[in-house]
Design a protein around this motif. Structure first.
Motif, PDB file in Angstrom:
ATOM      1  N   ALA A  90     -13.843  32.952  -4.019  1.00  0.00           N
ATOM      2  CA  ALA A  90     -12.838  32.745  -5.065  1.00  0.00           C
ATOM      3  C   ALA A  90     -12.848  31.298  -5.550  1.00  0.00           C
ATOM      4  O   ALA A  90     -12.737  31.023  -6.757  1.00  0.00           O
ATOM      5  N   SER A 147     -13.675  35.338   1.567  1.00  0.00           N
ATOM      6  CA  SER A 147     -13.113  35.620   0.248  1.00  0.00           C
ATOM      7  C   SER A 147     -12.615  34.342  -0.424  1.00  0.00           C
ATOM      8  O   SER A 147     -12.760  34.169  -1.640  1.00  0.00           O
ATOM      9  N   CYS A 148     -12.036  33.441   0.357  1.00  0.00           N
ATOM     10  CA  CYS A 148     -11.526  32.186  -0.219  1.00  0.00           C
ATOM     11  C   CYS A 148     -12.668  31.326  -0.750  1.00  0.00           C
ATOM     12  O   CYS A 148     -12.538  30.690  -1.805  1.00  0.00           O
ATOM     13  N   PRO A 200      -5.577  38.253  -0.669  1.00  0.00           N
ATOM     14  CA  PRO A 200      -5.856  38.087  -2.105  1.00  0.00           C
ATOM     15  C   PRO A 200      -4.878  38.861  -2.989  1.00  0.00           C
ATOM     16  O   PRO A 200      -4.405  38.327  -4.006  1.00  0.00           O
ATOM     17  N   SER A 214      -9.253  37.157 -12.089  1.00  0.00           N
ATOM     18  CA  SER A 214      -8.774  37.713 -10.816  1.00  0.00           C
ATOM     19  C   SER A 214      -8.310  39.150 -10.992  1.00  0.00           C
ATOM     20  O   SER A 214      -8.636  40.031 -10.175  1.00  0.00           O
TER      21      SER A 214
END
Length: 837
Positions: free
Chosen positions: A106, A102-103, A41, A224
């Motif tokens: 996100a 995490s993807c 990330p 972000s």
């Protein structure tokens, strides 16, 4: 298809390639921070951030020297990427593996953000700040230069040019576009230009609608940056809550969908803080340099960022003092470059805007000379303090880490909060002392009926107190110092606006995200307590977010000015590109000029005297062989020397949100415009002879007004069950206006919409109507708005003309606040038609 191909070819260059190859080059030289080699990330975010930083500065320089184009920017970025790729030849091409969890999170945040942040408001009319940004960006994409070179203004004789200026504050071609040199037709758009450059890039890729998605992209990037900043300061739990609160914030959503530069500034300032608070790596000065570049580009985005320069200097010196002297000197290189660029543009392409902003600073007791001297003294003082700064740091850390200091600072903050929120507004009722309350309306308020509780502000204050309790590291000190001082600076500035979301955008770059972080920190600390801590934190977060989404659904989600871009495109497509267009107001004139390249002149605050001058200019333009057209927002103008021959009309029906004190609006006001296009020719013939009716808008169609009228004023009321906003004028004792007679072949019917004024003592006012000196009737005008009619016999009309002079005579009175000369009746419009039995 062409737009999709442009996106596929340009976006990787604008947002990925330069950063990817620069980081790969640093890695090949052992200069890339180790965390970027193992965390996907962060590697992806800093790749994008580096690319955006490089693209921004290159595109801005090209725009300000007049050589901007999408191919030129992409060619330079491609050359830079290839150069760094060649320099890092031989190094292995590796990239950290993306973690699946995490993807997914996100992607979920991105999908919610896209739903909330789109569609953007189509605020492209030439009014207020958004029109300046969007139209200047479109002009940049079309011509390659920030500076607008007006073709039509120099052709007008110097004494007549001001007829087409907006002169409320300074000479402006359109609102927010200052006239730098009328003789050469040089127009300088206001505001700093980095945001305009990104609008220009997006416009070159996908046109006017696509250009409004700049804030959508940078809103997601800001989210972000905010997550990574929260993680750096307080861990993943606080970072997740902070990102969630910012994502579902109605104020943030409004700011992202509204085309102004604060979201881009937010992205750069949050990225600067993120770089600033990263741990120093002895093998790399990457964070120091990149953070300095981000701050420098924030300086080139919004004027208020300059007030943070002393904070930048102090914190950089404090954070890097334990390292080498070279470390903190390197951090000043991008700052110096940004300040130099800022000074050059303030003296050239941004001169008029900078002069206005410095005038505002002087009114608040600050001058540019004083600010510059203070910054230099601060810098020299810190440079000279190198020998004893480490000793001072050690002592200050001991003091900051004590419970006594925490209690003292907490008490001071609570006292300041109570004073700013409760006492200061009571001591003075002026609008500029209610800034903290205005902020409270947007930071997750709770309301029940008329009872209002600023829950978000209280949680933010609790988060500040918890954050400083027992903390003594450099990150704590830097973030508290920057966020609190920045809040004091911006909350001190006057925020007198009729629309508080409009004022709220001033807090968006740094103050608002900081307060949301502290709110999230308080919730995270609550969730960490045993027992009911986690359920209580979840319930409180839901209590904050859910009412905000109700606000979002009612007052933020409706798209302001939807359909305006299509309306302007249809209108421009039907206009003669070789003609000169005179437009009522700058709303339609600015985009027709800047976006579509038409020769436009606009009329604002029309008066009978001004229209006589405009008639003269039109005659001169026609005499040189130019075709002249007139664009009216409604009605049909009439003149004693010109014919307005109708060509076509196009309607615009959209919504405008009426913002009021206390947060978001409670109503949506329909905006209705009929763009009526006329060919203007010298007087001759009878173009009205076959007309069914003619309506003259007294507020705006002023060519037929001879005299006896006051300035235009806003009217409000309802028509067909809808609330409308129009413009009208008060008459004096006698007022004269030109009306059509259709060749005097039949009797005429006249209807006027008028009011004698609700505060008028008499219930009705007798108004004598005369045509060319012959009395044709008396109307009794009441206090309320109504339509009043009278018939003109053909015998009373002139037989050799298609125009006549209508005289309106009535008793006058002096309403409260009006001039002592007295006024008669207020007229909205006059309609004339052949009489039908």
């Amino acid at each position: 298809m062409a737009h999709a191909l442009k996106i596929l070819l340009s976006f990787p260059l604008l947002f990925l390639a330069p950063g990817f190859f620069i980081l790969h080059f640093l890695k090949s030289r052992g200069r890339m921070p180790a965390s970027l080699d193992s965390r996907f990330p962060e590697r992806l975010y800093f790749t994008v951030l580096t690319s955006v930083a490089v693209t921004s500065w290159i595109a801005l320089i090209l725009a300000q020297i007049g050589f901007f184009s999408l191919p030129a920017v992409c060619a330079i970025l491609l050359a830079i990427s290839l150069a760094f790729g060649i320099l890092s030849r031989g190094a292995p091409w590796t990239f950290p593996r993306p973690p699946a969890g995490s993807c997914v999170i996100a992607a979920l945040f991105a999908c919610i953000g896209l739903f909330l942040y789109t569609p953007p408001y189509e605020y492209v009319l030439g009014i207020w700040d958004p029109g300046v940004y969007v139209n200047a960006g479109a002009h940049l994409a079309r011509t390659g230069s920030i500076i607008i070179h007006d073709r039509i203004l120099p052709q007008i004789p110097a004494p007549d040019r001001e007829l087409f200026y907006d002169t409320r504050f300074y000479p402006q071609r359109y609102e927010g576009m200052a006239i730098a040199d009328a003789e050469k037709g040089i127009i300088s758009p206001h505001f700093y230009h980095l945001y305009i450059v990104w609008i220009g890039l997006f416009h070159a890729i996908g046109g006017l609608k696509f250009s409004l998605l700049v804030n959508t992209v940078f809103g997601l990037l800001s989210l972000s940056a905010f997550f990574l900043l929260g993680k750096e300061l307080a861990g993943k739990r606080t970072a997740f809550l902070a990102a969630l609160l910012l994502l579902f914030s109605a104020a943030q959503t409004w700011a992202v969908r509204f085309p102004t530069s604060e979201i881009l500034a937010q992205f750069f300032l949050l990225s600067w803080l993120l770089c600033l608070l990263r741990p120093r790596d002895d093998t790399s000065n990457f964070w120091t340099l990149l953070g300095g570049v981000c701050f420098a580009e924030a300086l080139l985005t919004v004027f208020t960022a300059v007030t943070l320069v002393p904070l930048f200097i102090v914190v950089i010196f404090w954070r890097t003092w334990d390292g080498s002297r070279r470390g903190y000197l390197l951090s000043l290189i991008p700052l110096g470059g940004g300040l130099l660029h800022l000074a050059i543009q303030d003296a050239t392409v941004c001169r008029s805007y900078a002069a206005l902003q410095f005038q505002i600073l002087r009114s608040e007791g600050l001058s540019p000379a004083l600010l510059l001297a203070s910054a230099l003294i601060l810098l020299l003082s810190l440079l000279s303090a190198h020998r004893w700064m480490k000793r001072l740091q050690t002592r200050l850390r001991r003091i900051f880490g004590t419970a006594a200091f925490g209690a003292l600072l907490g008490s001071v903050l609570i006292g300041l909060f109570a004073f700013a929120y409760y006492l200061r507004p009571l001591l003075s009722g002026a609008a500029d002392v209610r800034n903290l309350r205005e902020l409270g309306w947007f930071l997750y308020p709770l309301a029940a009926g008329k009872f209002y509780f600023p829950a978000g502000l209280y949680l933010a204050l609790a988060g500040v107190l918890l954050f400083i309790r027992g903390r003594s590291d450099e990150k704590w000190g830097a973030f508290i110092f920057i966020s609190l001082i920045a809040s004091v600076i911006l909350l001190h500035r006057k925020m007198i606006f009729p629309s508080y979301p409009w004022a709220m955008r001033r807090y968006m770059p740094l103050v608002y995200p900081s307060l949301i972080f502290f709110t999230a920190f308080a919730l995270a600390r609550l969730s960490g307590r045993k027992g009911i801590g986690t359920p209580a934190a979840v319930a409180l977060a839901a209590l904050l977010i859910l009412p905000t989404q109700r606000t979002y659904g009612r007052y933020v989600r409706p798209t302001e000015f939807s359909g305006t871009i299509d309306f302007l495109g249809r209108l421009a497509g039907r206009l003669d590109r070789g003609g000169v267009y005179i437009c009522e107001g700058s709303g339609m004139a600015a985009p027709l000029d800047c976006v579509y390249g038409l020769d436009m002149l606009h009329l604002r605050a029309q008066t009978p005297e001004k229209c006589r001058g405009v008639e003269r200019v039109i005659g001169q333009l026609i005499g040189t062989g130019r075709k002249v057209y007139y664009i009216s927002r409604d009605g049909w103008p009439i003149s004693r020397t010109l014919n307005f021959i109708p060509l076509f009309s196009l309607p615009l029906r959209t919504d405008h949100l009426d913002y009021t004190i206390g947060g978001f609006s409670g109503r949506r006001v329909p905006l209705e415009i009929d763009a009526r296009v006329f060919r203007v020719a010298p007087l001759g013939g009878s173009p009205e002879a076959d007309g069914e009716s003619r309506t003259t808008d007294i507020g705006e169609d002023c060519f037929g007004l001879i005299g006896g009228f006051e300035e235009m004023m806003p009217l409000s009321g309802k028509e067909g069950g809808k609330r409308v906003k129009r413009w009208g004028r008060w008459t004096r004792g006698e007022a004269e206006v030109v009306i059509p007679t259709f060749g005097s072949r039949n009797d005429l019917s006249l209807i006027l919409r008028a009011s004698a004024g609700r505060e008028r003592p008499a219930a009705q006012v007798p108004v004598k109507i005369s045509v060319d000196g012959k009395e044709v009737g008396i109307l009794d005008i009441g206090r309320a708005w109504g339509e009043y009619g009278v018939t003109f016999p053909a015998s009373a009309l002139p037989g050799n003309s298609d125009r006549a002079v209508l005289k309106i005579s009535c008793p006058v009175w002096n309403p409260p606040g009006n001039n002592p000369g007295g006024v008669g009746i207020c007229i909205d419009w006059i309609r004339v038609a052949p009489f039908k039995k």
